[in-house]
Design a protein around this motif. Structure first.
Motif, mmCIF file in Angstrom:
data_model
loop_
_atom_site.group_PDB
_atom_site.id
_atom_site.type_symbol
_atom_site.label_atom_id
_atom_site.label_comp_id
_atom_site.label_asym_id
_atom_site.label_seq_id
_atom_site.Cartn_x
_atom_site.Cartn_y
_atom_site.Cartn_z
ATOM 1 N N ALA A 117 -25.009 -39.663 -22.558
ATOM 2 C CA ALA A 117 -25.956 -39.548 -23.653
ATOM 3 C C ALA A 117 -25.407 -40.353 -24.835
ATOM 4 C CB ALA A 117 -26.142 -38.093 -24.068
ATOM 5 N N PRO A 118 -26.253 -41.135 -25.542
ATOM 6 C CA PRO A 118 -25.763 -41.898 -26.693
ATOM 7 C C PRO A 118 -25.046 -41.017 -27.720
ATOM 8 C CG PRO A 118 -27.973 -42.617 -26.099
ATOM 9 C CD PRO A 118 -27.679 -41.411 -25.255
ATOM 10 N N ALA A 119 -25.546 -39.790 -27.905
ATOM 11 C CA ALA A 119 -24.910 -38.897 -28.885
ATOM 12 C C ALA A 119 -23.495 -38.526 -28.457
ATOM 13 C CB ALA A 119 -25.752 -37.631 -29.060
ATOM 14 N N HIS A 120 -23.290 -38.395 -27.147
ATOM 15 C CA HIS A 120 -21.950 -38.065 -26.646
ATOM 16 C C HIS A 120 -20.969 -39.203 -26.922
ATOM 17 C CE1 HIS A 120 -19.152 -37.413 -22.967
ATOM 18 N NE2 HIS A 120 -18.668 -36.822 -24.024
ATOM 19 N N LEU A 121 -21.404 -40.438 -26.685
ATOM 20 C CA LEU A 121 -20.552 -41.597 -26.974
ATOM 21 C C LEU A 121 -20.258 -41.674 -28.474
ATOM 22 C CD1 LEU A 121 -19.080 -44.139 -26.072
ATOM 23 C CD2 LEU A 121 -21.246 -45.387 -26.231
ATOM 24 N N SER A 122 -21.284 -41.427 -29.294
ATOM 25 C CA SER A 122 -21.082 -41.469 -30.751
ATOM 26 C C SER A 122 -20.060 -40.434 -31.190
ATOM 27 C CB SER A 122 -22.415 -41.236 -31.467
ATOM 28 O OG SER A 122 -23.306 -42.294 -31.201
ATOM 29 N N GLN A 123 -20.099 -39.248 -30.567
ATOM 30 C CA GLN A 123 -19.123 -38.203 -30.906
ATOM 31 C C GLN A 123 -17.698 -38.648 -30.581
ATOM 32 O OE1 GLN A 123 -21.118 -34.780 -28.817
ATOM 33 N NE2 GLN A 123 -20.413 -33.702 -30.613
ATOM 34 N N ILE A 124 -17.528 -39.276 -29.434
ATOM 35 C CA ILE A 124 -16.191 -39.716 -29.036
ATOM 36 C C ILE A 124 -15.665 -40.771 -29.999
ATOM 37 C CG2 ILE A 124 -14.898 -40.944 -27.231
ATOM 38 C CD1 ILE A 124 -16.778 -39.627 -25.180
ATOM 39 N N LEU A 125 -16.544 -41.670 -30.451
ATOM 40 C CA LEU A 125 -16.126 -42.755 -31.332
ATOM 41 C C LEU A 125 -15.953 -42.312 -32.780
ATOM 42 C CD1 LEU A 125 -18.466 -45.552 -29.931
ATOM 43 C CD2 LEU A 125 -15.995 -45.387 -29.610
ATOM 44 N N SER A 126 -16.599 -41.199 -33.152
ATOM 45 C CA SER A 126 -16.577 -40.741 -34.541
ATOM 46 C C SER A 126 -15.220 -40.165 -34.919
ATOM 47 C CB SER A 126 -17.666 -39.684 -34.759
ATOM 48 O OG SER A 126 -17.563 -39.125 -36.058
ATOM 49 N N ALA B 87 -22.639 -23.516 -42.453
ATOM 50 C CA ALA B 87 -21.829 -24.490 -41.721
ATOM 51 C C ALA B 87 -21.482 -25.661 -42.627
ATOM 52 C CB ALA B 87 -22.586 -24.997 -40.492
ATOM 53 N N ARG B 88 -20.257 -26.153 -42.495
ATOM 54 C CA ARG B 88 -19.873 -27.361 -43.210
ATOM 55 C C ARG B 88 -20.615 -28.540 -42.612
ATOM 56 N NH1 ARG B 88 -15.627 -28.558 -46.091
ATOM 57 N NH2 ARG B 88 -15.264 -30.430 -44.839
ATOM 58 N N ILE B 89 -21.149 -29.415 -43.451
ATOM 59 C CA ILE B 89 -21.879 -30.585 -42.968
ATOM 60 C C ILE B 89 -20.994 -31.431 -42.053
ATOM 61 C CG2 ILE B 89 -22.969 -32.754 -43.679
ATOM 62 C CD1 ILE B 89 -23.946 -31.316 -46.182
ATOM 63 N N ASP B 90 -19.707 -31.539 -42.394
ATOM 64 C CA ASP B 90 -18.791 -32.353 -41.586
ATOM 65 C C ASP B 90 -18.515 -31.744 -40.215
ATOM 66 O OD1 ASP B 90 -18.641 -34.198 -43.595
ATOM 67 O OD2 ASP B 90 -16.705 -33.523 -44.376
ATOM 68 N N LYS C 76 -15.115 -37.993 -37.262
ATOM 69 C CA LYS C 76 -15.463 -36.684 -37.842
ATOM 70 C C LYS C 76 -15.467 -35.562 -36.808
ATOM 71 C CE LYS C 76 -18.344 -38.569 -41.564
ATOM 72 N NZ LYS C 76 -19.683 -38.560 -42.193
ATOM 73 N N THR C 77 -15.415 -35.907 -35.517
ATOM 74 C CA THR C 77 -15.450 -34.887 -34.478
ATOM 75 C C THR C 77 -14.177 -34.940 -33.648
ATOM 76 O OG1 THR C 77 -16.467 -36.306 -32.795
ATOM 77 C CG2 THR C 77 -17.955 -35.167 -34.308
ATOM 78 N N ALA C 78 -13.927 -33.842 -32.942
ATOM 79 C CA ALA C 78 -12.730 -33.760 -32.103
ATOM 80 C C ALA C 78 -13.067 -34.019 -30.641
ATOM 81 C CB ALA C 78 -12.100 -32.374 -32.249
ATOM 82 N N LYS C 79 -14.218 -34.656 -30.384
ATOM 83 C CA LYS C 79 -14.646 -34.932 -29.010
ATOM 84 C C LYS C 79 -13.777 -36.025 -28.416
ATOM 85 C CE LYS C 79 -17.672 -34.058 -25.733
ATOM 86 N NZ LYS C 79 -17.802 -32.728 -25.139
ATOM 87 N N ASN C 80 -13.237 -35.765 -27.237
ATOM 88 C CA ASN C 80 -12.354 -36.730 -26.589
ATOM 89 C C ASN C 80 -13.000 -37.318 -25.345
ATOM 90 O OD1 ASN C 80 -10.092 -36.394 -28.369
ATOM 91 N ND2 ASN C 80 -9.670 -34.429 -27.371
ATOM 92 N N LEU C 81 -12.469 -38.443 -24.903
ATOM 93 C CA LEU C 81 -12.911 -39.081 -23.668
ATOM 94 C C LEU C 81 -12.158 -38.426 -22.514
ATOM 95 C CD1 LEU C 81 -14.615 -41.330 -22.379
ATOM 96 C CD2 LEU C 81 -12.703 -42.889 -22.741
ATOM 97 N N GLY C 82 -12.876 -37.612 -21.734
ATOM 98 C CA GLY C 82 -12.250 -36.834 -20.674
ATOM 99 C C GLY C 82 -11.957 -37.652 -19.430
ATOM 100 N N ASP C 83 -11.268 -37.009 -18.479
ATOM 101 C CA ASP C 83 -10.858 -37.688 -17.245
ATOM 102 C C ASP C 83 -12.056 -38.188 -16.444
ATOM 103 O OD1 ASP C 83 -8.272 -37.086 -17.935
ATOM 104 O OD2 ASP C 83 -8.091 -35.381 -16.580
ATOM 105 N N ASP C 84 -13.067 -37.306 -16.245
ATOM 106 C CA ASP C 84 -14.200 -37.674 -15.394
ATOM 107 C C ASP C 84 -14.959 -38.871 -15.946
ATOM 108 O OD1 ASP C 84 -13.542 -35.615 -13.719
ATOM 109 O OD2 ASP C 84 -15.062 -34.227 -14.466
ATOM 110 N N VAL C 85 -15.216 -38.855 -17.261
ATOM 111 C CA VAL C 85 -15.970 -39.947 -17.872
ATOM 112 C C VAL C 85 -15.141 -41.227 -17.874
ATOM 113 C CG1 VAL C 85 -17.177 -40.736 -19.948
ATOM 114 C CG2 VAL C 85 -17.298 -38.338 -19.278
ATOM 115 N N SER C 86 -13.839 -41.098 -18.116
ATOM 116 C CA SER C 86 -12.961 -42.281 -18.080
ATOM 117 C C SER C 86 -13.021 -42.966 -16.724
ATOM 118 C CB SER C 86 -11.510 -41.877 -18.382
ATOM 119 O OG SER C 86 -11.376 -41.359 -19.674
ATOM 120 N N ARG C 87 -12.898 -42.154 -15.659
ATOM 121 C CA ARG C 87 -12.921 -42.728 -14.312
ATOM 122 C C ARG C 87 -14.284 -43.343 -13.992
ATOM 123 N NH1 ARG C 87 -8.332 -40.922 -15.324
ATOM 124 N NH2 ARG C 87 -8.507 -42.911 -16.418
ATOM 125 N N ARG C 88 -15.370 -42.699 -14.483
ATOM 126 C CA ARG C 88 -16.705 -43.234 -14.211
ATOM 127 C C ARG C 88 -16.902 -44.589 -14.887
ATOM 128 N NH1 ARG C 88 -19.896 -39.091 -15.741
ATOM 129 N NH2 ARG C 88 -20.635 -39.942 -17.717
#
Length: 275
Positions: A30-39, A255-258, A41-53
Motif C-alpha cells: 500500500a502506498p501509505a505503508h511505504l510512506s510510513q517506512i520512509l517517514s 492524540a498527538r498530531i505527530d 515521524k513514524t517507527a514503521k520499519n521495513l520487515g523481513d518479508d517485505v524486504s525479501r519480496r
C-alpha cells in the motif's frame, strides 16, 4: 546503524527519482505503508518479508537490503528509471510524446485516462482484469482492508484488490462528494461499532487516498500507535486532535498530531449516506 536503518538507507537509494506510488505498486505494498517506512515521524520499519519480496521483484541478491552496498554495487543493482520501473501511464505518455502528434486531443486524453486507471488498479502478481466502463463511469478498487471502528486493527503489509466497483460520477456529484482524483478512490470495510450511526459494522466505505493530511474536521482512515482506525478527527489544539467515535458509548480520545498517520479521508458509506 541497526538493521532497520540500513534497510531504510538502501530503500531510499533504490527508489531514487522514481515515483513512490509506482514503487509501492510494483512491490505489492500500500502506498501509505511505504510512506510510513520512509517517514521520520513514524517507527514503521521495513520487515523481513517485505524486504525479501522487494529483492525478488527487483531481482536483487537475497539479503541485499541488510548491508550497505558499495557505490559500484549500488549503481549496478539500482533500477534503470528508463526501463522496467515504468507504469502503463508512463509508457503511454512516452509513446504519445514520440509518435502521437497526429492523434486527436480527445483520443490522447482517453488513452492517458485508461492507462492511469490500469496502473492504479492492477496489483503486483495478480491477474489483469479488463474493466469496461461507460461514459461518465469510474472504476473504484475494493481492497481487502479492515479499518477498525473500535479498538483497532493491525494494518496489513499487503493490500490486495478483491474486486472493482463501477459507479457513475454523477451519483457522487449528486451526493456532494468531492475527491482529489478518480484514481485515488478506493473501497475498504469498516469493522466494529464505535462509528455506529454513521458507519455500521462491516459497511463498505469509499475513501480518498489522495488525502494524507488533516484537512479540517471529518472522518479519516488513520494509523495511531500501530492500529488502523476509522475515526472522526477534530482539532483540539496546535499539537493535538480529538479522535471521536460517533457512537456515544465510546469516549473521544486525545492524540498527538505527530503520532497519527492519515491514509485517506472517508467520503461515502456504501449505503449512500454522506458523512
Amino acid at each position: 546503524m541497526d538493521i532497520y536503518e540500513i534497510r531504510k538507507h538502501n530503500l531510499i537509494k533504490l527508489i531514487g527519482n522514481q515515483r513512490k506510488g509506482s514503487c509501492a505498486e510494483r512491490w505489492g505494498m500500500a502506498p501509505a505503508h511505504l510512506s510510513q517506512i520512509l517517514s521520520d515521524k513514524t517507527a514503521k520499519n521495513l520487515g523481513d518479508d517485505v524486504s525479501r519480496r522487494i529483492e525478488e521483484v527487483e531481482q536483487l541478491p537475497r539479503g541485499w537490503f541488510d548491508s550497505i552496498p558499495s557505490d559500484e554495487e549500488a549503481r549496478a543493482t539500482s533500477p534503470d528509471p528508463d526501463a522496467g520501473g515504468k507504469t502503463a501511464a508512463d509508457l503511454v505518455k512516452q509513446m504519445l510524446a514520440k509518435s502521437g502528434k497526429n492523434i486527436p486531443e480527445l483520443t490522447r486524453q482517453r488513452l492517458l485516462e485508461a492507462a492511469e486507471v490500469s496502473t492504479h488498479l492492477e496489483p503486483v502478481n495478480s491477474h489483469v482484469h479488463q474493466i469496461i466502463r461507460a461514459e461518465g463511469e469510474i472504476s473504484i478498487p475494493q481492497y481487502d482492508i479492515r479499518a477498525a471502528m473500535g479498538h483497532g486493527q493491525v494494518p496489513s503489509e499487503y493490500s490486495e484488490v478483491i474486486r472493482n466497483v463501477v459507479i457513475r460520477e454523477e451519483l457522487l456529484r449528486e451526493k456532494g462528494v468531492t475527491y482529489t482524483s478518480a484514481q485515488a478512490l478506493g473501497v475498504i470495510t469498516g469493522w466494529g461499532q464505535s462509528m455506529e450511526g454513521t458507519i455500521n459494522d462491516k459497511d463498505p466505505v469509499i475513501v480518498d487516498r489522495g488525502v494524507n493530511d488533516y484537512e479540517g474536521e471529518g472522518v479519516y482512515v488513520l494509523t495511531w500507535h500501530g492500529d488502523l482506525l476509522i475515526k472522526r478527527v477534530q482539532r483540539q489544539d496546535e499539537n493535538h486532535v480529538w479522535l471521536i467515535s460517533d457512537n456515544r458509548n465510546y469516549e473521544k480520545q486525545s492524540a498527538r498530531i505527530d503520532d497519527i498517520t492519515i491514509h485517506a479521508k472517508v467520503l461515502l458509506v456504501w449505503n449512500a449516506r454522506k458523512i
